[in-house]
Design a protein around this motif. Structure first.
Motif, PDB file in Angstrom:
ATOM      1  N   GLU A 198     -20.680  50.348  32.295  1.00 24.42           N
ATOM      2  CA  GLU A 198     -19.767  51.310  32.678  1.00 24.42           C
ATOM      3  C   GLU A 198     -19.308  52.182  31.586  1.00 24.42           C
ATOM      4  N   SER A 199     -19.238  53.581  31.893  1.00 21.33           N
ATOM      5  CA  SER A 199     -18.556  54.457  31.188  1.00 21.33           C
ATOM      6  C   SER A 199     -17.307  54.248  30.632  1.00 21.33           C
ATOM      7  N   SER A 200     -16.939  54.367  29.476  1.00 22.77           N
ATOM      8  CA  SER A 200     -15.499  54.258  29.037  1.00 22.77           C
ATOM      9  C   SER A 200     -15.357  55.062  27.606  1.00 22.77           C
ATOM     10  N   LEU A 201     -13.960  54.929  27.136  1.00 20.36           N
ATOM     11  CA  LEU A 201     -13.762  55.595  25.866  1.00 20.36           C
ATOM     12  C   LEU A 201     -14.378  54.893  24.781  1.00 20.36           C
ATOM     13  N   PRO A 216      -2.831  67.401  26.002  1.00 15.82           N
ATOM     14  CA  PRO A 216      -2.828  66.366  24.733  1.00 15.82           C
ATOM     15  C   PRO A 216      -2.410  65.025  24.682  1.00 15.82           C
ATOM     16  N   ASP A 217      -0.955  65.065  25.380  1.00 12.19           N
ATOM     17  CA  ASP A 217      -0.123  63.914  25.235  1.00 12.19           C
ATOM     18  C   ASP A 217      -0.628  62.920  26.418  1.00 12.19           C
ATOM     19  N   ALA A 218      -0.958  63.419  27.461  1.00 13.97           N
ATOM     20  CA  ALA A 218      -1.405  62.365  28.417  1.00 13.97           C
ATOM     21  C   ALA A 218      -2.912  61.818  27.740  1.00 13.97           C
ATOM     22  N   LEU A 219      -3.858  62.557  27.268  1.00 10.84           N
ATOM     23  CA  LEU A 219      -4.878  62.230  26.617  1.00 10.84           C
ATOM     24  C   LEU A 219      -4.707  61.138  25.469  1.00 10.84           C
ATOM     25  N   LEU A 220      -3.635  61.511  24.615  1.00  9.67           N
ATOM     26  CA  LEU A 220      -3.316  60.618  23.710  1.00  9.67           C
ATOM     27  C   LEU A 220      -2.913  59.235  24.143  1.00  9.67           C
ATOM     28  N   LYS A 221      -2.184  59.299  24.950  1.00  6.99           N
ATOM     29  CA  LYS A 221      -1.546  58.148  25.723  1.00  6.99           C
ATOM     30  C   LYS A 221      -2.498  57.016  26.104  1.00  6.99           C
ATOM     31  N   LYS A 222      -3.675  57.797  26.799  1.00  8.12           N
ATOM     32  CA  LYS A 222      -4.490  56.996  27.332  1.00  8.12           C
ATOM     33  C   LYS A 222      -5.489  56.451  26.299  1.00  8.12           C
ATOM     34  N   ILE A 223      -5.568  57.118  25.183  1.00  8.42           N
ATOM     35  CA  ILE A 223      -6.521  56.583  24.047  1.00  8.42           C
ATOM     36  C   ILE A 223      -5.815  55.308  23.389  1.00  8.42           C
ATOM     37  N   GLU A 237      -7.436  53.417  15.191  1.00  9.59           N
ATOM     38  CA  GLU A 237      -8.263  53.299  16.332  1.00  9.59           C
ATOM     39  C   GLU A 237      -8.448  54.557  17.057  1.00  9.59           C
ATOM     40  N   ALA A 238      -7.126  54.916  17.255  1.00  6.89           N
ATOM     41  CA  ALA A 238      -7.418  56.320  17.998  1.00  6.89           C
ATOM     42  C   ALA A 238      -8.098  57.631  17.393  1.00  6.89           C
ATOM     43  N   PHE A 239      -7.591  57.528  15.871  1.00  4.95           N
ATOM     44  CA  PHE A 239      -8.544  58.575  15.316  1.00  4.95           C
ATOM     45  C   PHE A 239      -9.963  58.346  15.372  1.00  4.95           C
ATOM     46  N   THR A 240     -10.572  57.188  15.276  1.00  2.00           N
ATOM     47  CA  THR A 240     -11.781  56.792  15.154  1.00  2.00           C
ATOM     48  C   THR A 240     -12.331  57.108  16.585  1.00  2.00           C
ATOM     49  N   THR A 241     -11.810  56.905  17.514  1.00  2.00           N
ATOM     50  CA  THR A 241     -11.964  57.016  18.978  1.00  2.00           C
ATOM     51  C   THR A 241     -12.282  58.558  19.212  1.00  2.00           C
ATOM     52  N   VAL A 242     -11.383  59.384  18.868  1.00  2.00           N
ATOM     53  CA  VAL A 242     -11.481  60.763  19.169  1.00  2.00           C
ATOM     54  C   VAL A 242     -12.870  61.238  18.090  1.00  2.00           C
ATOM     55  N   ASN A 256     -12.591  69.240  24.625  1.00  3.14           N
ATOM     56  CA  ASN A 256     -12.604  69.208  22.955  1.00  3.14           C
ATOM     57  C   ASN A 256     -11.352  69.891  22.504  1.00  3.14           C
ATOM     58  N   ALA A 257     -10.967  71.044  23.024  1.00  7.67           N
ATOM     59  CA  ALA A 257      -9.194  71.378  22.550  1.00  7.67           C
ATOM     60  C   ALA A 257      -8.450  70.462  22.712  1.00  7.67           C
ATOM     61  N   ALA A 258      -8.465  69.772  23.463  1.00  2.11           N
ATOM     62  CA  ALA A 258      -7.333  68.720  24.016  1.00  2.11           C
ATOM     63  C   ALA A 258      -7.454  67.582  22.907  1.00  2.11           C
ATOM     64  N   LEU A 259      -8.710  67.297  22.541  1.00  3.08           N
ATOM     65  CA  LEU A 259      -9.054  66.112  21.707  1.00  3.08           C
ATOM     66  C   LEU A 259      -8.323  66.457  20.243  1.00  3.08           C
ATOM     67  N   TYR A 260      -8.630  67.845  19.791  1.00  3.65           N
ATOM     68  CA  TYR A 260      -8.023  68.010  18.598  1.00  3.65           C
ATOM     69  C   TYR A 260      -6.632  68.308  18.413  1.00  3.65           C
ATOM     70  N   ARG A 261      -5.910  68.940  19.508  1.00  2.00           N
ATOM     71  CA  ARG A 261      -4.577  68.699  19.793  1.00  2.00           C
ATOM     72  C   ARG A 261      -3.910  67.437  19.465  1.00  2.00           C
ATOM     73  N   ALA A 262      -4.616  66.354  20.457  1.00  2.00           N
ATOM     74  CA  ALA A 262      -4.151  65.041  20.452  1.00  2.00           C
ATOM     75  C   ALA A 262      -4.053  64.535  18.948  1.00  2.00           C
TER      76      ALA A 262
END
Length: 353
Positions: A198-201, A216-223, A237-242, A256-262
Motif C-alpha cells: 500500500e502506498s505511503s510516505l 507546508p505546516d500540515a504536510l510537515l506535521k503529517k511527515i 527522518e523528516a528531511f530524509t523523507t522529503v 513540490n513547492a510545499a515540500l520545499y517550504r516544509a
C-alpha cells in the motif's frame, strides 16, 4: 618397502627446517583482489531467487572489511573465484568499487535560507509537470553512485563507492507496476518493480502524492507523525523523507513547492552555496547533518533556474574511519518524463518533464 625415520629426521629443529624448506610466499593480496573475492563469497551465499526490488532508501551503514578477515576468505574461495564458479550470477558482472572522492567541506548557513527556499518553491510551482494517465509510466533517468565498503588496512582506511553509472526506473502512477534497469547492478535487462504494498510516505506513488496536503505546516506535521520512531532523529527522518520524494519520483507542482517550504521549517536545515551533483553540475544546496552518523545530505538546485539537479551525501564529521569531506553518495536526475509503456524511453510518444 616402508622407510623408517632416522633419529636425525625426528630431531630437526626450526632453524634446520627453515634452511631446508623454501621461503613462504607473501600472503598479501591487492585491494582489488580482496574485493573480487569478497564479492564472490557474497554471491555464493545469496539465494538464487530473482533479485528483489531495491529499497526506496539507500542504507548509509558502513560495511567495514579488515585485511585479516579478507585474507581468510581469499584462502577459502580463491580456487572457485579463479575458475569462474558462479559466473552466471548477475553479481559477477558488477564493476569493482572505486575510492570515494573527497571534497572541501563548505559550511552551511541559515542567512539565505528563507529567500532561497522561496526561489526554489516558486520555480517548482511554475514548472509544467506532466500528468500521467492510466496505462502510462513515470520515467526517471539518473546517474548515481552509492556507498560500497569501508576497507581498513593497518593504519590506512579507504571508503569505496560504486563507479558512476546510469539507472533508469519506470513506475505506474498507482505504484503497482514498474521496472528498473541498472546495468552492472541488476540482472541483464533489468528487474520488475511490481508491488502490492500500500502506498505511503515510505513507499510513495504518484496517486498517493496527489492526496498529500499542500499546506507546508500540515504536510510537515503529517511527515513527522508518520515517520515517528524511524531514523536517527525526528528531524533527520523528516528531511530524509522529503528528499526521497524529490529523486526517483514525480510529484504535482504544488506539492513540490510545499515540500520545499516544509523542509525549510525542519531544525538544522541550512544553505550550502556550492555543491556538485553526479553529472558535475554545480548549484546551490539545501542541506541537513545527521548528528549520529556525521554525514550531510545535500539537495542540489540550479543556481539560475532553481530546478532540482540531484543530491549528495558528504561526511562532515569523523566517524567509522570515514574522513571528513568524503562523498558517500551522489546522484543526478538526467531526465524525468511520462511515457506510454514500461521500458519505453522518452521520444515521440513520451511527454518530457
Amino acid at each position: 618397502m616402508i622407510r623408517k625415520k632416522s633419529r636425525r629426521e625426528e630431531s630437526l629443529g626450526h632453524a634446520e627446517l627453515a634452511r631446508l624448506l623454501p621461503a613462504p610466499g607473501d600472503p598479501h593480496l591487492s585491494l582489488d583482489r580482496h574485493l573480487l573475492l569478497e564479492e564472490h563469497l557474497m554471491s555464493e551465499i545469496q539465494p538464487t531467487a530473482p533479485a528483489p526490488a531495491p529499497s526506496r532508501r539507500v542504507a548509509r551503514r558502513v560495511l567495514v572489511i579488515g585485511v585479516p578477515v579478507t585474507a581468510a576468505l581469499a584462502g577459502a574461495f580463491a580456487f572457485t573465484a579463479l575458475t569462474g564458479s558462479g559466473g552466471s550470477n548477475p553479481a559477477a558482472a558488477t564493476p569493482p568499487p572505486v575510492e570515494a572522492p573527497v571534497v572541501r567541506i563548505e559550511p552551511g548557513s541559515t542567512a539565505q535560507l528563507a529567500s532561497t527556499v522561496e526561489h526554489i518553491a516558486a520555480a517548482a510551482s511554475a514548472s509544467k509537470t506532466p500528468e500521467p494517465g492510466p496505462g502510462q509510466y513515470i520515467y526517471i533517468k539518473s546517474k548515481v553512485s552509492y556507498l560500497s565498503v569501508l576497507h581498513t588496512d593497518a593504519d590506512k582506511s579507504k571508503t569505496l563507492v560504486q563507479p558512476l553509472h546510469i539507472r533508469e526506473a519506470w513506475n505506474s502512477p498507482d505504484g503497482k507496476q514498474g521496472w528498473l534497469d541498472e546495468p552492472g547492478y541488476q540482472p541483464k535487462g533489468g528487474i520488475t518493480l511490481n508491488s502490492d504494498v500500500e502506498s505511503s510516505l515510505n513507499a510513495p506513488s504518484y496517486d498517493y502524492l496527489k492526496t498529500l496536503p499542500t499546506d507546508p505546516d500540515a504536510l510537515l506535521k503529517k511527515i513527522y507523525k508518520e515517520t515517528k520512531g524511524q531514523g536517527n532523529s525526528p528531524d533527520q527522518e523528516a528531511f530524509t523523507t522529503v528528499g526521497d520524494l524529490l529523486g526517483e519520483q514525480l510529484a504535482p507542482a504544488k506539492l513540490n513547492a510545499a515540500l520545499y517550504r516544509a523542509a525549510a521549517k525542519i531544525p538544522g536545515v541550512v544553505v550550502v552555496d556550492h555543491a556538485q551533483d553526479a553529472a558535475g553540475r554545480e548549484g546551490i544546496a539545501l542541506a541537513h547533518v545527521d548528528q549520529q552518523s556525521g554525514d550531510r545530505t545535500e539537495w542540489i538546485f540550479d543556481r539560475k533556474t532553481y530546478a532540482y539537479l540531484g543530491s549528495r551525501g558528504v561526511q562532515v564529521k569523523q566517524a567509522d574511519d570515514v574522513k571528513p569531506g568524503t562523498v558517500l553518495e551522489y546522484t543526478a536526475v538526467l531526465e524525468r518524463a511520462v511515457v506510454d509503456a514500461q521500458k519505453q524511453r522518452p521520444g515521440a510518444q513520451g511527454t518530457g518533464a
